[in-house]
Design a protein around this motif. Structure first.
Motif, PDB file in Angstrom:
ATOM      1  N   LEU A   1     -17.985   9.004   2.355  1.00 26.89           N
ATOM      2  CA  LEU A   1     -19.019   8.456   3.230  1.00 26.89           C
ATOM      3  C   LEU A   1     -18.466   7.364   4.127  1.00 26.89           C
ATOM      4  CD1 LEU A   1     -21.999   8.164   0.719  1.00 26.89           C
ATOM      5  CD2 LEU A   1     -21.466  10.025   2.281  1.00 26.89           C
ATOM      6  N   PHE A   2     -17.442   6.660   3.630  1.00 32.12           N
ATOM      7  CA  PHE A   2     -16.881   5.554   4.394  1.00 32.12           C
ATOM      8  C   PHE A   2     -15.698   5.994   5.245  1.00 32.12           C
ATOM      9  CE2 PHE A   2     -18.506   1.811   1.566  1.00 32.12           C
ATOM     10  CZ  PHE A   2     -19.798   2.127   1.955  1.00 32.12           C
ATOM     11  N   GLY A   3     -15.538   7.296   5.436  1.00 32.57           N
ATOM     12  CA  GLY A   3     -14.584   7.753   6.440  1.00 32.57           C
ATOM     13  C   GLY A   3     -13.278   8.328   5.953  1.00 32.57           C
ATOM     14  N   ALA A   4     -13.174   8.679   4.660  1.00 28.69           N
ATOM     15  CA  ALA A   4     -11.920   9.245   4.166  1.00 28.69           C
ATOM     16  C   ALA A   4     -11.672  10.604   4.800  1.00 28.69           C
ATOM     17  CB  ALA A   4     -11.965   9.393   2.653  1.00 28.69           C
ATOM     18  N   PRO A   5     -10.468  10.819   5.300  1.00 33.44           N
ATOM     19  CA  PRO A   5     -10.157  12.131   5.845  1.00 33.44           C
ATOM     20  C   PRO A   5      -9.980  13.148   4.721  1.00 33.44           C
ATOM     21  CG  PRO A   5      -8.247  10.655   6.034  1.00 33.44           C
ATOM     22  CD  PRO A   5      -9.338   9.884   5.356  1.00 33.44           C
TER      23      PRO A   5
ATOM     24  N   LYS B   1      -4.562   3.512  -6.496  1.00 31.55           N
ATOM     25  CA  LYS B   1      -5.808   4.091  -6.977  1.00 31.55           C
ATOM     26  C   LYS B   1      -5.587   5.355  -7.797  1.00 31.55           C
ATOM     27  CE  LYS B   1     -10.373   5.272  -5.303  1.00 31.55           C
ATOM     28  NZ  LYS B   1     -11.138   5.784  -4.172  1.00 31.55           N
TER      29      LYS B   1
ATOM     30  N   GLU C   1       4.535   5.976   8.440  1.00 31.00           N
ATOM     31  CA  GLU C   1       3.510   5.006   8.840  1.00 31.00           C
ATOM     32  C   GLU C   1       4.052   3.582   8.716  1.00 31.00           C
ATOM     33  OE1 GLU C   1      -0.410   7.625   7.449  1.00 31.00           O
ATOM     34  OE2 GLU C   1       0.148   5.827   6.317  1.00 31.00           O
TER      35      GLU C   1
ATOM     36  N   SER D   1     -13.626   8.051 -13.389  1.00 34.79           N
ATOM     37  CA  SER D   1     -14.273   6.783 -13.142  1.00 34.79           C
ATOM     38  C   SER D   1     -15.764   6.924 -13.383  1.00 34.79           C
ATOM     39  CB  SER D   1     -14.039   6.357 -11.706  1.00 34.79           C
ATOM     40  OG  SER D   1     -14.839   5.238 -11.411  1.00 34.79           O
TER      41      SER D   1
ATOM     42  N   LYS E   1     -17.824   5.118 -11.776  1.00 34.80           N
ATOM     43  CA  LYS E   1     -18.505   4.691 -10.565  1.00 34.80           C
ATOM     44  C   LYS E   1     -18.500   5.790  -9.508  1.00 34.80           C
ATOM     45  CE  LYS E   1     -18.013  -0.129 -11.381  1.00 34.80           C
ATOM     46  NZ  LYS E   1     -17.675  -1.452 -10.908  1.00 34.80           N
ATOM     47  N   ILE E   2     -19.452   5.671  -8.617  1.00 36.94           N
ATOM     48  CA  ILE E   2     -19.546   6.631  -7.528  1.00 36.94           C
ATOM     49  C   ILE E   2     -18.455   6.355  -6.512  1.00 36.94           C
ATOM     50  CG2 ILE E   2     -21.025   7.388  -5.635  1.00 36.94           C
ATOM     51  CD1 ILE E   2     -23.402   6.409  -7.410  1.00 36.94           C
ATOM     52  N   ASP E   3     -17.820   7.379  -6.053  1.00 34.07           N
ATOM     53  CA  ASP E   3     -16.783   7.224  -5.032  1.00 34.07           C
ATOM     54  C   ASP E   3     -17.404   7.451  -3.661  1.00 34.07           C
ATOM     55  OD1 ASP E   3     -14.637   7.117  -3.410  1.00 34.07           O
ATOM     56  OD2 ASP E   3     -13.419   8.556  -4.538  1.00 34.07           O
ATOM     57  N   LEU E   4     -17.460   6.384  -2.880  1.00 35.28           N
ATOM     58  CA  LEU E   4     -18.090   6.465  -1.563  1.00 35.28           C
ATOM     59  C   LEU E   4     -17.084   6.759  -0.451  1.00 35.28           C
ATOM     60  CD1 LEU E   4     -20.483   3.380  -1.752  1.00 35.28           C
ATOM     61  CD2 LEU E   4     -21.100   5.767  -2.068  1.00 35.28           C
ATOM     62  N   SER E   5     -15.809   7.003  -0.819  1.00 36.85           N
ATOM     63  CA  SER E   5     -14.762   7.114   0.206  1.00 36.85           C
ATOM     64  C   SER E   5     -15.108   8.121   1.292  1.00 36.85           C
ATOM     65  CB  SER E   5     -13.428   7.493  -0.438  1.00 36.85           C
ATOM     66  OG  SER E   5     -13.022   6.478  -1.325  1.00 36.85           O
TER      67      SER E   5
ATOM     68  N   GLY F   1       0.791  -1.222   0.000  1.00 38.28           N
ATOM     69  CA  GLY F   1       0.000   0.000   0.000  1.00 38.28           C
ATOM     70  C   GLY F   1       0.822   1.269   0.000  1.00 38.28           C
TER      71      GLY F   1
END
Lengths: 413, 151
Positions: free
Chosen positions: A350-354, A329, A370, A342, A344-348, A310
């Motif tokens: 909503l799913f907690g991306a800072p 990505k 890190e 893209s 597609k819808i980017d849900l990042s 990553g």
């Protein structure tokens, strides 16, 4: 004998039925094409360097088309790292990115003969790239990104055009037979030296030998020979077309050569040597021992599996954007110079991306820290391996030392 | 056992078992001793629909801080990065999902679990608190989706 072209289909990791469908459709259509040998391998990036699939690709000596769910540059330089090299074949199926890529290549090539006359006016063009010192073999490799179009017919048409364009000669294959087959190829030859092996596995290298022995193999139509093709694994996935014999006008019975390997997911950098200037910033920056140099002090990814999953930090600090992480990505890091929208819808979010707007170097430093902390080492921040830190430094009043240095500069020596 | 709670997403009614907690990033959390197992809530699965591809960018076991990116997901309708729901050590991923992620859709509260972490579940929400959270974010969610569709 007909000229043959090897088409390698690298399967995606995704279970997306549209992607799987396109792959199967392509395989089925390629089987019907005369002069084409189809080989299916798992996702190119995940292949082990000494695994069956990579050995098979290394055994292919002629012109080759590689279809994969990767940017063209990513696929090309993954192959390069594994000694599968050739001239850059130009496909007409292009993402806009590839287009620009080519322009760059041409510019830099032209830049050598007419030094300094760069049309784009970019100072980069007179830089020497690692690739300038390497002469690839004369065969051509065409890499095509399967995300460019969702119709199998588009690819088949392009492959037919490439087949017409290339000049793969059987004599070249003969030369290979004099070479040293890998043990795995030798074994396949010994086990599968039936006539059926000729058409079925022509791309597999080792079986080409069988072709050399069986004269006029192209005319073998007996179904019995086809069923004997023990090398074809997972053929159940190939729709009936796999068993069509002789339908291609003397090209012989054909089946797809499926190389089954169950590679785990891998993560490592891939160097684009048409961009790399051997500046060594990556080897200075990476603290995990991924990079090394070869006998002539050229950078290489020496220990790919030391890479921290990553982490694309070295790619961010590379001044030439020569380091590709094909699975990242961000398109620019994954091998495309441009952003590809893209569908597609980017849900990042909503799913907690800072929220973030950090610079590339800041991101690289953070990512490296890190990873260091994850393995129980101390974070190093910006203290290690960052070139040109002064340029990044914020403006602040000159101190005494600065003044002293300025005076030194002014001295007429 | 109590009935699951429900939340209406347009016509669709997402259901949330009450035998577990929830995180604001739309994961459910079930604690056993000091291990917390996570999976997607029905709300997340509805937004995603058929999951095609799941990728983790860290190797377990690994110490994580909340909101650190741990992976990415691609589905029929959407894609997203995935983030750690709390501070702690991620002990294992559900390996079965890598080759076939469909159990996220088929059995999202069971076999479709995503990963397990060792850490304190203090910041997690009770089911009724999660429903309140959904009430609060449903507007934003709809706007996010519609906004991107109109682009």
């Amino acid at each position: 004998m007909a000229k043959r072209l090897t088409v390698v289909l690298s399967q995606g990791q995704s279970q997306n039925p549209a992607k799987r469908g396109l792959e199967e459709d392509l395989v089925a259509r390629l089987l019907m094409e005369p002069g084409i040998d189809a080989t299916v391998v798992p996702h190119l990036y995940d292949l082990q360097p000494d695994g069956t699939a990579m050995l098979c690709l290394q055994g292919i000596s002629g012109d080759m088309v590689v279809l994969s769910w990767l940017y063209e540059r990513a696929a090309r330089w993954i192959l390069d790292r594994n000694d599968v090299r050739g001239q850059v074949g130009t496909s007409l199926i292009l993402n806009e990115d590839d287009d620009e890529d080519e322009d760059n290549d041409e510019e830099s090539a032209a830049g050598e003969s007419a030094a300094g006359e760069s049309a784009a006016g970019e100072s980069d063009d007179d830089k020497q790239r690692v690739v300038d010192f390497r002469e690839p073999p004369s065969r051509k490799i065409y890499c095509i990104d399967l995300r460019a179009d969702n119709q199998a017919a588009t690819y088949v048409d392009e492959i037919k055009r490439i087949a017409a364009e290339t000049n793969t000669d059987v004599v070249q294959l003969g030369e290979w037979i004099q070479g040293t087959p890998a043990p795995e190829q030798m074994q396949r030859y010994l086990e599968g030296g039936t006539a059926a092996g000729v058409g079925a596995n022509g791309s597999g290298g080792g079986n080409l030998t069988a072709g050399g022995n069986v004269t006029g193999a192209g005319n073998v139509t007996g179904a019995g020979n086809v069923t004997g093709a023990g090398n074809v694994t997972g053929a159940g996935n190939v729709t009936g077309a796999g068993n069509v014999t002789g339908g291609a006008g003397g090209d012989g019975p054909r089946e797809v050569n499926r190389v089954d390997e169950e590679p785990g997911r891998r993560w490592y950098p891939v160097i684009d040597f048409s961009r790399c200037t051997n500046c060594m910033e990556c080897i200075d920056f990476c603290l995990f021992g991924v990079y090394g140099v070869d006998q002539v002090d050229t950078i290489l990814v020496e220990q790919p599996d030391n890479c921290r999953k990553g982490c694309p930090a070295c790619s961010r600090v590379c001044p030439e954007n020569a380091i590709i992480f094909p699975q990242h990505k961000t398109p620019a890091i994954a091998g495309s110079p441009e952003f590809v929208g893209s569908l597609k819808i980017d849900l990042s979010k909503l799913f907690g991306a800072p929220e973030s707007d950090e610079s590339a170097v800041d991101a690289a430093v953070r990512e490296r820290d890190e990873q260091l902390v994850m393995v129980g080492r101390d974070a190093v921040g910006e203290s290690v391996g960052i070139a040109m830190r002064q340029q990044q430094a914020e403006d602040r009043p000159k101190d005494e030392l600065d003044g002293l240095l300025d005076e030194l500069d002014e001295l007429d020596l | 056992m109590s009935e699951p709670l429900a939340f209406a997403m347009g016509e669709f009614e997402a259901r949330f078992p009450v035998d577990r907690q929830y995180a604001t990033n739309h994961m459910w959390a079930q604690s056993r001793d000091d291990i917390v197992r996570f999976g997607f809530s029905a709300y997340a699965v509805r937004l995603l629909q058929d999951v095609y591809f799941l990728d983790w960018i860290v190797d377990a076991p690994v110490k994580l801080s909340e909101k650190q990116q741990i992976g990415a997901i691609e589905s029929k309708k959407a894609e997203s990065d995935l983030f750690a729901p709390l501070d702690g050590t991620l002990t294992q991923f559900n390996q079965n999902l890598l080759s076939d992620p469909s159990s996220i859709n088929v059995d999202g509260y069971g076999d479709g679990w995503l990963f397990e972490m060792r850490g304190t579940a203090e910041g997690l929400l009770r089911p009724e608190q999660y429903i309140d959270h959904l009430d609060a974010v449903w507007e934003v969610t709809q706007r996010t989706i519609k906004g991107q569709l109109n682009e």
